[in-house]
Motif scaffolding. Structure first.
Motif, PDB file in Angstrom:
ATOM      1  N   ILE A   1       0.827  -1.201   0.000  1.00 39.13           N
ATOM      2  CA  ILE A   1       0.000   0.000   0.000  1.00 39.13           C
ATOM      3  C   ILE A   1       0.869   1.262   0.000  1.00 39.13           C
TER       4      ILE A   1
ATOM      5  N   SER B   1       2.159   3.960  -3.128  1.00 34.77           N
ATOM      6  CA  SER B   1       1.571   5.299  -3.133  1.00 34.77           C
ATOM      7  C   SER B   1       2.643   6.381  -3.237  1.00 34.77           C
TER       8      SER B   1
ATOM      9  N   LEU C   1       3.851  12.937   8.062  1.00 36.98           N
ATOM     10  CA  LEU C   1       2.491  12.561   8.487  1.00 36.98           C
ATOM     11  C   LEU C   1       2.390  12.573  10.011  1.00 36.98           C
TER      12      LEU C   1
ATOM     13  N   ALA D   1      -0.074   3.908   8.811  1.00 38.32           N
ATOM     14  CA  ALA D   1      -1.494   4.264   8.916  1.00 38.32           C
ATOM     15  C   ALA D   1      -2.185   3.498  10.037  1.00 38.32           C
TER      16      ALA D   1
ATOM     17  N   SER E   1      -4.189  12.561   8.559  1.00 36.73           N
ATOM     18  CA  SER E   1      -2.978  13.375   8.447  1.00 36.73           C
ATOM     19  C   SER E   1      -2.565  13.385   6.982  1.00 36.73           C
ATOM     20  N   TYR E   2      -1.723  14.369   6.604  1.00 34.78           N
ATOM     21  CA  TYR E   2      -1.379  14.469   5.178  1.00 34.78           C
ATOM     22  C   TYR E   2      -0.092  15.248   5.016  1.00 34.78           C
TER      23      TYR E   2
ATOM     24  N   VAL F   1      -0.129  13.055  -0.165  1.00 36.41           N
ATOM     25  CA  VAL F   1      -0.339  11.731   0.417  1.00 36.41           C
ATOM     26  C   VAL F   1      -1.038  11.930   1.756  1.00 36.41           C
ATOM     27  N   ALA F   2      -1.964  11.048   2.066  1.00 36.73           N
ATOM     28  CA  ALA F   2      -2.677  11.179   3.340  1.00 36.73           C
ATOM     29  C   ALA F   2      -2.869   9.813   3.989  1.00 36.73           C
ATOM     30  N   VAL F   3      -3.020   9.843   5.293  1.00 41.17           N
ATOM     31  CA  VAL F   3      -3.590   8.717   6.033  1.00 41.17           C
ATOM     32  C   VAL F   3      -5.068   9.052   6.227  1.00 41.17           C
TER      33      VAL F   3
ATOM     34  N   ARG G   1      -7.722   2.332   8.866  1.00 41.97           N
ATOM     35  CA  ARG G   1      -6.969   3.476   8.340  1.00 41.97           C
ATOM     36  C   ARG G   1      -6.076   3.000   7.200  1.00 41.97           C
ATOM     37  N   LEU G   2      -5.994   3.831   6.149  1.00 41.70           N
ATOM     38  CA  LEU G   2      -5.266   3.460   4.943  1.00 41.70           C
ATOM     39  C   LEU G   2      -4.525   4.681   4.413  1.00 41.70           C
ATOM     40  N   LEU G   3      -3.299   4.459   3.960  1.00 44.97           N
ATOM     41  CA  LEU G   3      -2.527   5.537   3.340  1.00 44.97           C
ATOM     42  C   LEU G   3      -2.745   5.513   1.837  1.00 44.97           C
ATOM     43  N   GLY G   4      -2.775   6.689   1.235  1.00 44.07           N
ATOM     44  CA  GLY G   4      -2.870   6.747  -0.219  1.00 44.07           C
ATOM     45  C   GLY G   4      -2.641   8.153  -0.728  1.00 44.07           C
ATOM     46  N   ARG G   5      -2.486   8.253  -2.047  1.00 48.64           N
ATOM     47  CA  ARG G   5      -2.421   9.574  -2.660  1.00 48.64           C
ATOM     48  C   ARG G   5      -3.782  10.267  -2.557  1.00 48.64           C
TER      49      ARG G   5
ATOM     50  N   HIS H   1      -4.966   2.789  -5.833  1.00 48.41           N
ATOM     51  CA  HIS H   1      -6.055   3.549  -5.219  1.00 48.41           C
ATOM     52  C   HIS H   1      -5.635   5.000  -4.997  1.00 48.41           C
TER      53      HIS H   1
END
Lengths: 389, 143
Positions: free
Chosen positions: A133, A137, A147, A247, B66-67, B85-87, B95-99, B138
Protein backbone atom coordinates in the motif's frame (compact mmCIF):
# COMPACT_ATOMS: atom_id res chain seq x y z
CA UNK A 1 25.11 -13.92 34.78
CA UNK A 2 28.02 -11.87 33.38
CA UNK A 3 27.30 -8.15 33.18
CA UNK A 4 28.00 -6.79 29.71
CA UNK A 5 30.05 -3.61 29.42
CA UNK A 6 31.27 -1.49 26.56
CA UNK A 7 35.07 -1.39 26.71
CA UNK A 8 35.98 0.49 23.54
CA UNK A 9 34.46 2.46 20.66
CA UNK A 10 35.52 3.83 17.30
CA UNK A 11 34.07 5.56 14.28
CA UNK A 12 34.98 6.58 10.77
CA UNK A 13 34.58 10.13 9.46
CA UNK A 14 30.89 10.87 8.77
CA UNK A 15 29.38 12.43 5.67
CA UNK A 16 30.47 12.28 2.05
CA UNK A 17 33.63 10.17 2.03
CA UNK A 18 35.79 8.52 -0.62
CA UNK A 19 35.80 5.18 1.21
CA UNK A 20 33.56 2.16 0.52
CA UNK A 21 31.80 0.48 3.44
CA UNK A 22 34.44 -2.09 4.35
CA UNK A 23 37.13 0.61 4.44
CA UNK A 24 34.99 2.87 6.60
CA UNK A 25 34.73 -0.09 8.96
CA UNK A 26 38.51 -0.54 8.97
CA UNK A 27 38.90 3.07 10.08
CA UNK A 28 36.34 2.65 12.87
CA UNK A 29 37.92 -0.63 13.99
CA UNK A 30 41.42 0.87 14.10
CA UNK A 31 40.21 3.54 16.50
CA UNK A 32 38.33 1.06 18.69
CA UNK A 33 41.35 -1.29 18.96
CA UNK A 34 44.04 1.36 19.23
CA UNK A 35 44.82 0.39 22.82
CA UNK A 36 43.72 -3.24 22.68
CA UNK A 37 45.13 -6.57 21.47
CA UNK A 38 44.31 -7.38 17.85
CA UNK A 39 40.68 -8.36 17.20
CA UNK A 40 41.80 -11.90 16.34
CA UNK A 41 43.12 -12.28 19.90
CA UNK A 42 39.93 -11.03 21.52
CA UNK A 43 36.74 -11.08 19.47
CA UNK A 44 34.57 -14.20 19.49
CA UNK A 45 31.60 -13.05 17.37
CA UNK A 46 30.62 -10.18 15.06
CA UNK A 47 27.28 -8.47 14.41
CA UNK A 48 27.00 -5.86 11.67
CA UNK A 49 24.16 -3.35 11.45
CA UNK A 50 23.57 -2.55 7.78
CA UNK A 51 20.47 -1.18 6.11
CA UNK A 52 20.66 -1.92 2.43
CA UNK A 53 22.56 -3.82 -0.22
CA UNK A 54 21.40 -1.28 -2.79
CA UNK A 55 24.19 1.17 -1.89
CA UNK A 56 27.07 -1.22 -2.62
CA UNK A 57 25.41 -4.33 -4.07
CA UNK A 58 26.84 -6.20 -1.12
CA UNK A 59 25.20 -8.47 1.41
CA UNK A 60 27.13 -10.94 3.60
CA UNK A 61 28.41 -8.01 5.62
CA UNK A 62 29.01 -10.22 8.67
CA UNK A 63 31.44 -12.39 6.77
CA UNK A 64 33.08 -9.46 5.04
CA UNK A 65 33.77 -7.34 8.11
CA UNK A 66 34.87 -10.29 10.24
CA UNK A 67 37.45 -11.06 7.56
CA UNK A 68 38.53 -7.43 7.27
CA UNK A 69 39.03 -7.45 11.05
CA UNK A 70 41.34 -10.45 10.72
CA UNK A 71 38.79 -12.95 12.01
CA UNK A 72 37.83 -16.23 10.44
CA UNK A 73 35.77 -19.12 11.75
CA UNK A 74 33.77 -16.96 14.16
CA UNK A 75 29.98 -16.51 14.10
CA UNK A 76 29.32 -13.35 12.08
CA UNK A 77 26.12 -11.94 10.65
CA UNK A 78 24.49 -8.86 9.22
CA UNK A 79 21.57 -7.52 11.26
CA UNK A 80 18.79 -5.74 9.36
CA UNK A 81 16.16 -3.39 10.82
CA UNK A 82 16.61 -0.29 8.67
CA UNK A 83 17.93 2.52 10.88
CA UNK A 84 17.66 0.37 14.03
CA UNK A 85 20.13 -2.19 12.66
CA UNK A 86 23.00 -0.74 14.68
CA UNK A 87 21.25 -1.02 18.03
CA UNK A 88 19.96 -4.47 17.11
CA UNK A 89 23.59 -5.50 16.52
CA UNK A 90 24.52 -4.03 19.91
CA UNK A 91 21.63 -5.87 21.54
CA UNK A 92 22.76 -9.20 20.07
CA UNK A 93 26.28 -8.62 21.39
CA UNK A 94 24.94 -7.67 24.82
CA UNK A 95 22.81 -10.81 24.98
CA UNK A 96 25.72 -13.04 23.93
CA UNK A 97 27.88 -11.67 26.73
CA UNK A 98 25.06 -11.65 29.25
CA UNK A 99 24.16 -15.30 28.67
CA UNK A 100 27.77 -16.44 28.76
CA UNK A 101 27.90 -17.44 25.10
CA UNK A 102 30.88 -15.17 24.39
CA UNK A 103 33.26 -13.03 26.40
CA UNK A 104 34.00 -10.39 23.76
CA UNK A 105 31.73 -9.49 20.86
CA UNK A 106 32.16 -6.82 18.20
CA UNK A 107 29.01 -4.84 17.42
CA UNK A 108 29.49 -2.67 14.39
CA UNK A 109 27.52 -0.83 11.76
CA UNK A 110 28.21 0.57 8.34
CA UNK A 111 26.41 2.39 5.54
CA UNK A 112 27.73 3.82 2.27
CA UNK A 113 24.74 6.05 1.59
CA UNK A 114 26.28 8.49 -0.87
CA UNK A 115 26.95 5.92 -3.58
CA UNK A 116 23.89 6.81 -5.66
CA UNK A 117 23.06 10.36 -4.63
CA UNK A 118 20.02 11.59 -2.76
CA UNK A 119 17.56 9.83 -5.07
CA UNK A 120 19.39 6.53 -4.57
CA UNK A 121 19.18 6.94 -0.81
CA UNK A 122 15.51 7.97 -1.05
CA UNK A 123 14.78 4.83 -3.02
CA UNK A 124 16.76 2.53 -0.72
CA UNK A 125 15.09 3.96 2.38
CA UNK A 126 11.59 3.67 0.91
CA UNK A 127 12.07 -0.12 1.00
CA UNK A 128 11.60 0.14 4.78
CA UNK A 129 7.89 0.88 4.33
CA UNK A 130 4.96 -1.40 3.55
CA UNK A 131 5.28 -2.35 -0.11
CA UNK A 132 1.70 -3.26 -0.93
CA UNK A 133 0.00 0.00 0.00
CA UNK A 134 2.49 2.62 1.17
CA UNK A 135 5.45 2.26 -1.22
CA UNK A 136 3.11 1.96 -4.18
CA UNK A 137 1.57 5.30 -3.13
CA UNK A 138 5.00 6.96 -3.47
CA UNK A 139 5.79 7.38 0.20
CA UNK A 140 9.31 8.35 1.34
CA UNK A 141 11.04 8.57 4.71
CA UNK A 142 10.51 12.34 5.08
CA UNK A 143 6.86 12.09 4.03
CA UNK A 144 6.20 9.28 6.50
CA UNK A 145 7.57 11.41 9.33
CA UNK A 146 5.75 14.44 7.95
CA UNK A 147 2.49 12.56 8.49
CA UNK A 148 3.47 12.19 12.15
CA UNK A 149 4.58 15.82 12.35
CA UNK A 150 1.36 17.13 10.80
CA UNK A 151 -0.65 15.17 13.31
CA UNK A 152 1.59 16.20 16.22
CA UNK A 153 1.27 19.89 15.38
CA UNK A 154 -2.50 19.38 15.07
CA UNK A 155 -2.87 17.71 18.48
CA UNK A 156 -0.45 19.79 20.58
CA UNK A 157 0.64 23.40 21.09
CA UNK A 158 3.85 22.73 19.16
CA UNK A 159 4.64 24.87 16.11
CA UNK A 160 7.00 24.62 13.16
CA UNK A 161 9.09 27.17 15.04
CA UNK A 162 9.47 24.72 17.94
CA UNK A 163 10.58 21.95 15.59
CA UNK A 164 13.11 24.36 14.09
CA UNK A 165 14.44 25.09 17.58
CA UNK A 166 15.15 21.38 18.02
CA UNK A 167 17.34 21.44 14.91
CA UNK A 168 19.07 24.60 16.15
CA UNK A 169 19.80 22.96 19.53
CA UNK A 170 21.20 19.82 17.93
CA UNK A 171 23.42 21.81 15.56
CA UNK A 172 24.73 23.77 18.55
CA UNK A 173 25.63 20.48 20.24
CA UNK A 174 27.28 19.18 17.07
CA UNK A 175 29.38 22.33 16.86
CA UNK A 176 31.24 21.00 19.91
CA UNK A 177 31.53 17.45 18.53
CA UNK A 178 34.63 16.83 16.38
CA UNK A 179 32.97 13.69 14.98
CA UNK A 180 29.91 15.54 13.65
CA UNK A 181 28.97 15.65 9.98
CA UNK A 182 27.71 19.23 10.42
CA UNK A 183 29.69 20.79 13.28
CA UNK A 184 28.16 24.23 12.84
CA UNK A 185 25.50 26.34 14.46
CA UNK A 186 22.41 27.42 12.55
CA UNK A 187 19.51 29.75 13.38
CA UNK A 188 15.75 29.26 13.33
CA UNK A 189 15.31 31.28 10.13
CA UNK A 190 17.68 28.92 8.31
CA UNK A 191 15.41 26.02 9.20
CA UNK A 192 12.12 27.78 8.51
CA UNK A 193 13.31 29.15 5.16
CA UNK A 194 14.87 25.91 3.93
CA UNK A 195 13.36 23.97 1.01
CA UNK A 196 10.13 22.06 1.57
CA UNK A 197 10.76 18.31 1.66
CA UNK A 198 7.41 17.06 2.96
CA UNK A 199 5.45 19.77 4.76
CA UNK A 200 5.57 20.64 7.58
CA UNK A 201 9.13 19.23 7.35
CA UNK A 202 11.79 21.24 5.58
CA UNK A 203 15.35 20.39 4.60
CA UNK A 204 16.77 21.44 7.98
CA UNK A 205 14.23 19.31 9.84
CA UNK A 206 15.84 16.24 8.26
CA UNK A 207 18.94 14.27 9.21
CA UNK A 208 21.43 14.20 6.35
CA UNK A 209 22.41 11.40 4.01
CA UNK A 210 25.98 10.36 4.75
CA UNK A 211 28.51 7.55 4.93
CA UNK A 212 29.87 6.15 8.15
CA UNK A 213 30.89 3.19 10.25
CA UNK A 214 31.14 2.57 13.98
CA UNK A 215 32.55 -0.24 16.09
CA UNK A 216 31.77 -1.07 19.73
CA UNK A 217 33.43 -3.79 21.80
CA UNK A 218 31.05 -5.50 24.23
CA UNK A 219 32.68 -7.65 26.87
CA UNK A 220 32.55 -8.55 30.56
CA UNK A 221 33.46 -6.19 33.38
CA UNK A 222 36.28 -8.55 34.33
CA UNK A 223 37.84 -8.67 30.87
CA UNK A 224 37.49 -4.91 30.44
CA UNK A 225 39.35 -4.46 33.74
CA UNK A 226 42.05 -6.92 32.65
CA UNK A 227 42.44 -4.90 29.46
CA UNK A 228 42.71 -1.73 31.56
CA UNK A 229 39.89 -0.08 29.63
CA UNK A 230 37.37 2.52 30.83
CA UNK A 231 34.05 0.70 30.94
CA UNK A 232 30.39 1.57 30.73
CA UNK A 233 27.74 -0.88 31.93
CA UNK A 234 24.97 -1.97 29.61
CA UNK A 235 22.40 -2.14 32.37
CA UNK A 236 19.30 -2.66 30.26
CA UNK A 237 18.20 -3.55 26.75
CA UNK A 238 14.72 -3.61 25.25
CA UNK A 239 13.23 -3.91 21.78
CA UNK A 240 9.80 -3.81 20.21
CA UNK A 241 8.26 -4.08 16.76
CA UNK A 242 5.05 -2.33 15.71
CA UNK A 243 2.91 -2.35 12.55
CA UNK A 244 4.77 -2.06 9.25
CA UNK A 245 2.18 0.43 7.93
CA UNK A 246 2.23 3.84 9.59
CA UNK A 247 -1.49 4.26 8.92
CA UNK A 248 -2.42 1.46 11.30
CA UNK A 249 -0.46 2.82 14.28
CA UNK A 250 -1.12 5.48 16.87
CA UNK A 251 0.82 8.24 15.12
CA UNK A 252 1.58 10.40 18.16
CA UNK A 253 1.85 7.85 20.98
CA UNK A 254 4.98 5.97 19.91
CA UNK A 255 4.16 2.76 21.73
CA UNK A 256 7.13 0.70 20.51
CA UNK A 257 9.55 3.29 21.85
CA UNK A 258 7.74 3.37 25.18
CA UNK A 259 7.94 -0.42 25.49
CA UNK A 260 11.61 -0.63 24.42
CA UNK A 261 12.60 2.11 26.89
CA UNK A 262 10.51 0.74 29.76
CA UNK A 263 12.01 -2.72 29.26
CA UNK A 264 15.50 -1.25 29.38
CA UNK A 265 14.65 0.87 32.46
CA UNK A 266 13.23 -2.17 34.23
CA UNK A 267 16.32 -4.27 33.56
CA UNK A 268 18.49 -1.42 34.80
CA UNK A 269 16.32 -0.89 37.87
CA UNK A 270 15.75 2.80 37.14
CA UNK A 271 12.97 5.07 35.96
CA UNK A 272 13.02 7.76 33.29
CA UNK A 273 13.85 10.48 35.81
CA UNK A 274 17.24 8.84 36.48
CA UNK A 275 18.40 9.38 32.90
CA UNK A 276 20.92 12.24 32.61
CA UNK A 277 21.53 12.17 28.86
CA UNK A 278 19.68 10.57 25.96
CA UNK A 279 20.63 9.92 22.39
CA UNK A 280 17.25 9.53 20.70
CA UNK A 281 16.43 8.85 17.08
CA UNK A 282 15.96 12.41 15.75
CA UNK A 283 15.97 11.42 12.07
CA UNK A 284 13.50 14.30 11.77
CA UNK A 285 13.01 17.07 14.31
CA UNK A 286 9.55 15.87 15.28
CA UNK A 287 11.03 12.53 16.38
CA UNK A 288 12.82 14.12 19.31
CA UNK A 289 9.51 15.60 20.53
CA UNK A 290 7.58 12.35 20.10
CA UNK A 291 10.30 10.22 21.68
CA UNK A 292 10.78 12.52 24.68
CA UNK A 293 7.15 11.78 25.50
CA UNK A 294 7.27 8.06 24.67
CA UNK A 295 10.26 7.28 26.88
CA UNK A 296 8.91 9.18 29.87
CA UNK A 297 10.96 12.40 29.83
CA UNK A 298 8.03 14.71 29.05
CA UNK A 299 4.29 14.82 29.74
CA UNK A 300 2.12 14.12 26.67
CA UNK A 301 2.04 17.07 24.30
CA UNK A 302 5.17 18.79 25.67
CA UNK A 303 8.00 16.80 24.11
CA UNK A 304 8.66 19.64 21.66
CA UNK A 305 10.22 21.56 24.58
CA UNK A 306 13.31 19.35 24.33
CA UNK A 307 15.32 22.32 23.11
CA UNK A 308 14.58 24.32 26.22
CA UNK A 309 16.58 24.30 29.45
CA UNK A 310 15.17 22.11 32.22
CA UNK A 311 13.99 25.25 34.06
CA UNK A 312 12.00 26.46 31.04
CA UNK A 313 10.21 23.19 30.30
CA UNK A 314 6.68 22.28 31.43
CA UNK A 315 6.07 20.73 34.84
CA UNK A 316 6.63 17.00 34.73
CA UNK A 317 9.65 17.13 32.43
CA UNK A 318 12.81 15.46 33.71
CA UNK A 319 16.18 17.26 33.65
CA UNK A 320 17.50 15.07 30.82
CA UNK A 321 19.75 16.56 28.14
CA UNK A 322 18.82 15.26 24.69
CA UNK A 323 21.20 14.49 21.83
CA UNK A 324 24.44 15.94 23.26
CA UNK A 325 26.25 14.55 20.19
CA UNK A 326 24.17 16.73 17.90
CA UNK A 327 21.87 13.81 17.21
CA UNK A 328 21.12 12.23 13.88
CA UNK A 329 20.30 15.74 12.64
CA UNK A 330 23.80 17.18 12.91
CA UNK A 331 26.16 14.46 14.16
CA UNK A 332 25.01 12.40 11.17
CA UNK A 333 22.87 9.37 10.33
CA UNK A 334 24.70 6.67 8.34
CA UNK A 335 21.75 4.32 8.79
CA UNK A 336 23.24 0.99 9.91
CA UNK A 337 25.92 2.72 12.02
CA UNK A 338 23.61 5.15 13.83
CA UNK A 339 22.70 2.97 16.81
CA UNK A 340 26.37 2.39 17.49
CA UNK A 341 27.22 6.07 17.11
CA UNK A 342 24.64 6.66 19.84
CA UNK A 343 26.48 4.12 22.03
CA UNK A 344 29.79 5.79 21.19
CA UNK A 345 28.49 9.17 22.37
CA UNK A 346 27.23 7.70 25.65
CA UNK A 347 30.53 5.87 26.19
CA UNK A 348 32.49 9.09 25.75
CA UNK A 349 30.08 11.06 27.95
CA UNK A 350 30.15 8.48 30.75
CA UNK A 351 33.92 7.94 30.70
CA UNK A 352 34.91 11.60 30.73
CA UNK A 353 36.00 11.64 27.09
CA UNK A 354 33.40 14.01 25.65
CA UNK A 355 35.57 17.10 25.71
CA UNK A 356 33.77 20.43 25.26
CA UNK A 357 30.37 18.82 24.98
CA UNK A 358 30.57 16.85 28.24
CA UNK A 359 27.34 16.95 30.23
CA UNK A 360 28.50 17.52 33.79
CA UNK A 361 27.72 14.75 36.24
CA UNK A 362 26.19 12.43 33.63
CA UNK A 363 26.05 8.87 34.99
CA UNK A 364 23.09 7.32 33.17
CA UNK A 365 22.26 7.39 29.47
CA UNK A 366 19.33 6.18 27.37
CA UNK A 367 19.92 5.18 23.75
CA UNK A 368 16.83 4.97 21.57
CA UNK A 369 17.23 3.77 17.98
CA UNK A 370 14.34 3.34 15.52
CA UNK A 371 13.92 1.62 12.16
CA UNK A 372 11.29 2.11 9.48
CA UNK A 373 8.97 5.01 10.24
CA UNK A 374 8.97 5.76 13.96
CA UNK A 375 8.51 2.59 16.02
CA UNK A 376 8.23 0.01 13.24
CA UNK A 377 11.13 -1.37 15.24
CA UNK A 378 12.69 0.29 18.28
CA UNK A 379 15.67 -0.65 20.42
CA UNK A 380 16.43 0.96 23.78
CA UNK A 381 19.55 0.61 25.92
CA UNK A 382 20.40 2.02 29.33
CA UNK A 383 24.11 2.66 29.87
CA UNK A 384 25.57 3.66 33.22
CA UNK A 385 28.98 4.48 34.62
CA UNK A 386 30.79 1.64 36.35
CA UNK A 387 30.46 3.62 39.61
CA UNK A 388 26.64 3.74 39.33
CA UNK A 389 26.54 0.00 40.02
CA UNK B 1 -3.31 -22.70 14.83
CA UNK B 2 -5.36 -23.33 11.73
CA UNK B 3 -5.45 -21.19 8.63
CA UNK B 4 -6.96 -23.63 6.20
CA UNK B 5 -5.37 -23.45 2.82
CA UNK B 6 -4.60 -19.88 1.85
CA UNK B 7 -4.21 -19.37 -1.87
CA UNK B 8 -4.10 -16.38 -4.20
CA UNK B 9 -7.89 -16.18 -4.41
CA UNK B 10 -8.16 -15.60 -0.64
CA UNK B 11 -8.55 -11.90 0.24
CA UNK B 12 -6.28 -12.47 3.23
CA UNK B 13 -3.48 -12.62 0.62
CA UNK B 14 -2.45 -9.58 -1.43
CA UNK B 15 -3.47 -11.05 -4.82
CA UNK B 16 -6.91 -11.85 -3.43
CA UNK B 17 -7.25 -8.37 -1.87
CA UNK B 18 -6.22 -6.57 -5.07
CA UNK B 19 -8.47 -8.76 -7.26
CA UNK B 20 -11.44 -7.57 -5.23
CA UNK B 21 -10.19 -3.99 -5.25
CA UNK B 22 -9.92 -4.09 -9.04
CA UNK B 23 -13.66 -4.83 -9.04
CA UNK B 24 -14.24 -1.80 -6.83
CA UNK B 25 -14.61 -3.70 -3.57
CA UNK B 26 -12.44 -2.66 -0.62
CA UNK B 27 -12.11 -5.68 1.67
CA UNK B 28 -10.89 -5.48 5.23
CA UNK B 29 -10.09 -8.06 7.82
CA UNK B 30 -12.25 -7.71 10.92
CA UNK B 31 -11.12 -9.47 14.06
CA UNK B 32 -13.92 -11.69 15.37
CA UNK B 33 -12.53 -11.35 18.90
CA UNK B 34 -11.71 -7.64 19.32
CA UNK B 35 -13.20 -5.91 16.28
CA UNK B 36 -9.93 -4.47 14.96
CA UNK B 37 -10.11 -3.61 11.25
CA UNK B 38 -7.09 -4.79 9.24
CA UNK B 39 -6.29 -3.16 5.88
CA UNK B 40 -5.41 -5.14 3.86
CA UNK B 41 -6.83 -8.36 5.39
CA UNK B 42 -4.30 -10.80 6.88
CA UNK B 43 -4.38 -14.08 8.76
CA UNK B 44 -3.90 -12.66 12.27
CA UNK B 45 -5.02 -9.62 14.28
CA UNK B 46 -2.13 -7.44 15.44
CA UNK B 47 -4.21 -5.94 18.23
CA UNK B 48 -5.06 -9.15 20.11
CA UNK B 49 -3.25 -11.96 18.28
CA UNK B 50 -6.45 -13.77 17.33
CA UNK B 51 -6.48 -15.71 14.08
CA UNK B 52 -10.26 -15.50 13.83
CA UNK B 53 -10.28 -12.83 11.14
CA UNK B 54 -13.40 -12.32 9.05
CA UNK B 55 -13.23 -10.62 5.66
CA UNK B 56 -15.84 -7.89 5.19
CA UNK B 57 -16.45 -5.08 2.68
CA UNK B 58 -15.36 -1.69 4.00
CA UNK B 59 -16.81 1.74 3.31
CA UNK B 60 -14.66 3.65 0.84
CA UNK B 61 -15.59 6.94 2.49
CA UNK B 62 -13.45 8.49 5.16
CA UNK B 63 -11.76 11.60 6.56
CA UNK B 64 -8.19 12.82 6.27
CA UNK B 65 -6.34 11.93 9.48
CA UNK B 66 -2.98 13.38 8.45
CA UNK B 67 -1.38 14.47 5.18
CA UNK B 68 1.71 15.85 3.50
CA UNK B 69 3.18 16.44 0.07
CA UNK B 70 6.13 14.56 -1.37
CA UNK B 71 8.64 17.02 -2.84
CA UNK B 72 11.57 14.57 -3.00
CA UNK B 73 10.08 11.41 -4.54
CA UNK B 74 11.66 8.04 -5.16
CA UNK B 75 12.99 7.88 -8.75
CA UNK B 76 9.98 5.79 -9.83
CA UNK B 77 7.59 8.67 -9.09
CA UNK B 78 9.79 11.63 -10.00
CA UNK B 79 7.43 12.85 -12.71
CA UNK B 80 4.50 13.13 -10.28
CA UNK B 81 6.07 15.36 -7.62
CA UNK B 82 4.96 17.20 -5.67
CA UNK B 83 2.04 14.93 -4.87
CA UNK B 84 -0.24 14.79 -1.85
CA UNK B 85 -0.34 11.73 0.42
CA UNK B 86 -2.68 11.18 3.34
CA UNK B 87 -3.59 8.72 6.03
CA UNK B 88 -7.36 8.37 5.84
CA UNK B 89 -9.62 7.09 8.59
CA UNK B 90 -12.39 5.15 6.89
CA UNK B 91 -16.00 5.14 8.07
CA UNK B 92 -15.76 1.51 9.21
CA UNK B 93 -12.76 2.23 11.43
CA UNK B 94 -9.74 1.12 9.39
CA UNK B 95 -6.97 3.48 8.34
CA UNK B 96 -5.27 3.46 4.94
CA UNK B 97 -2.53 5.54 3.34
CA UNK B 98 -2.87 6.75 -0.22
CA UNK B 99 -2.42 9.57 -2.66
CA UNK B 100 -4.96 12.40 -2.60
CA UNK B 101 -6.15 13.89 -5.89
CA UNK B 102 -5.79 17.47 -4.63
CA UNK B 103 -3.06 20.03 -4.06
CA UNK B 104 -1.54 20.04 -0.59
CA UNK B 105 -2.78 23.58 0.00
CA UNK B 106 -6.36 22.49 -0.65
CA UNK B 107 -6.39 19.67 1.94
CA UNK B 108 -6.98 19.83 5.70
CA UNK B 109 -7.21 17.32 8.53
CA UNK B 110 -10.81 16.12 8.74
CA UNK B 111 -11.59 16.66 5.04
CA UNK B 112 -14.01 14.06 3.65
CA UNK B 113 -12.57 11.87 0.89
CA UNK B 114 -13.55 8.73 -1.00
CA UNK B 115 -11.32 5.92 -2.19
CA UNK B 116 -11.28 5.42 -5.96
CA UNK B 117 -9.39 2.79 -7.94
CA UNK B 118 -7.78 2.84 -11.36
CA UNK B 119 -5.94 0.33 -13.46
CA UNK B 120 -2.19 0.90 -13.28
CA UNK B 121 -0.93 3.39 -15.84
CA UNK B 122 1.91 2.51 -18.18
CA UNK B 123 4.30 4.35 -15.87
CA UNK B 124 2.97 2.50 -12.81
CA UNK B 125 3.28 -0.85 -14.58
CA UNK B 126 6.87 -0.04 -15.43
CA UNK B 127 7.90 0.27 -11.79
CA UNK B 128 5.78 -2.68 -10.62
CA UNK B 129 7.22 -6.06 -9.74
CA UNK B 130 6.06 -8.87 -12.02
CA UNK B 131 3.36 -10.06 -9.68
CA UNK B 132 2.13 -6.49 -9.05
CA UNK B 133 1.69 -5.58 -12.71
CA UNK B 134 -2.09 -5.82 -12.75
CA UNK B 135 -2.75 -4.67 -9.20
CA UNK B 136 -5.01 -1.62 -9.19
CA UNK B 137 -3.87 1.70 -7.71
CA UNK B 138 -6.06 3.55 -5.22
CA UNK B 139 -6.40 7.31 -4.88
CA UNK B 140 -8.50 9.36 -2.48
CA UNK B 141 -10.78 11.93 -4.13
CA UNK B 142 -12.18 14.88 -2.14
CA UNK B 143 -15.95 14.56 -1.72
Amino acid sequence: MPEPVIASVGASPLGRTDLPGRDLFSVALAEAFDELPDPADLVEAVYVGNQSESYEHQIMYGTLLAEWAGLRHVPAERVEGCAAAGALALRHAVKDVRNGEHEAVLACGVEKMTSAGTSGATDALSAAFDRAIEQRSGITAPSQYALLAKRYLHETDATEHDLAEIAVKNHANAARNPRAQFPKEIDVATVLESDPIAPPLKLFDCAPVGDGAAAVLVTTAELAADLDRPQVRVAGSGASANNIAVAERDMTDIAGARIAAETAYEEAGIDAAAVDIAEVHDAFTVCEALLAEAVGFAPAGTGYQSYQTPAERADGWTDVQLSPSGGLKARGHPIGATGLLQALEAYEQLTGAAGDRAVEGAETALLLNEGGVADAVTVGHVLTTAEAR
Amino acid sequence: MTDGDLDATDPRTLPGFFDALADGELLGGVCADCGQVLLPPRPACYACGSRAVDVEPQSRKGDVFSYTAVHTPPPAFAADAPYTVAVVELADGGRLLGRVAADYADVAIGDPVELTVHEPTAAEREVALDYETDWPVHVFEPR
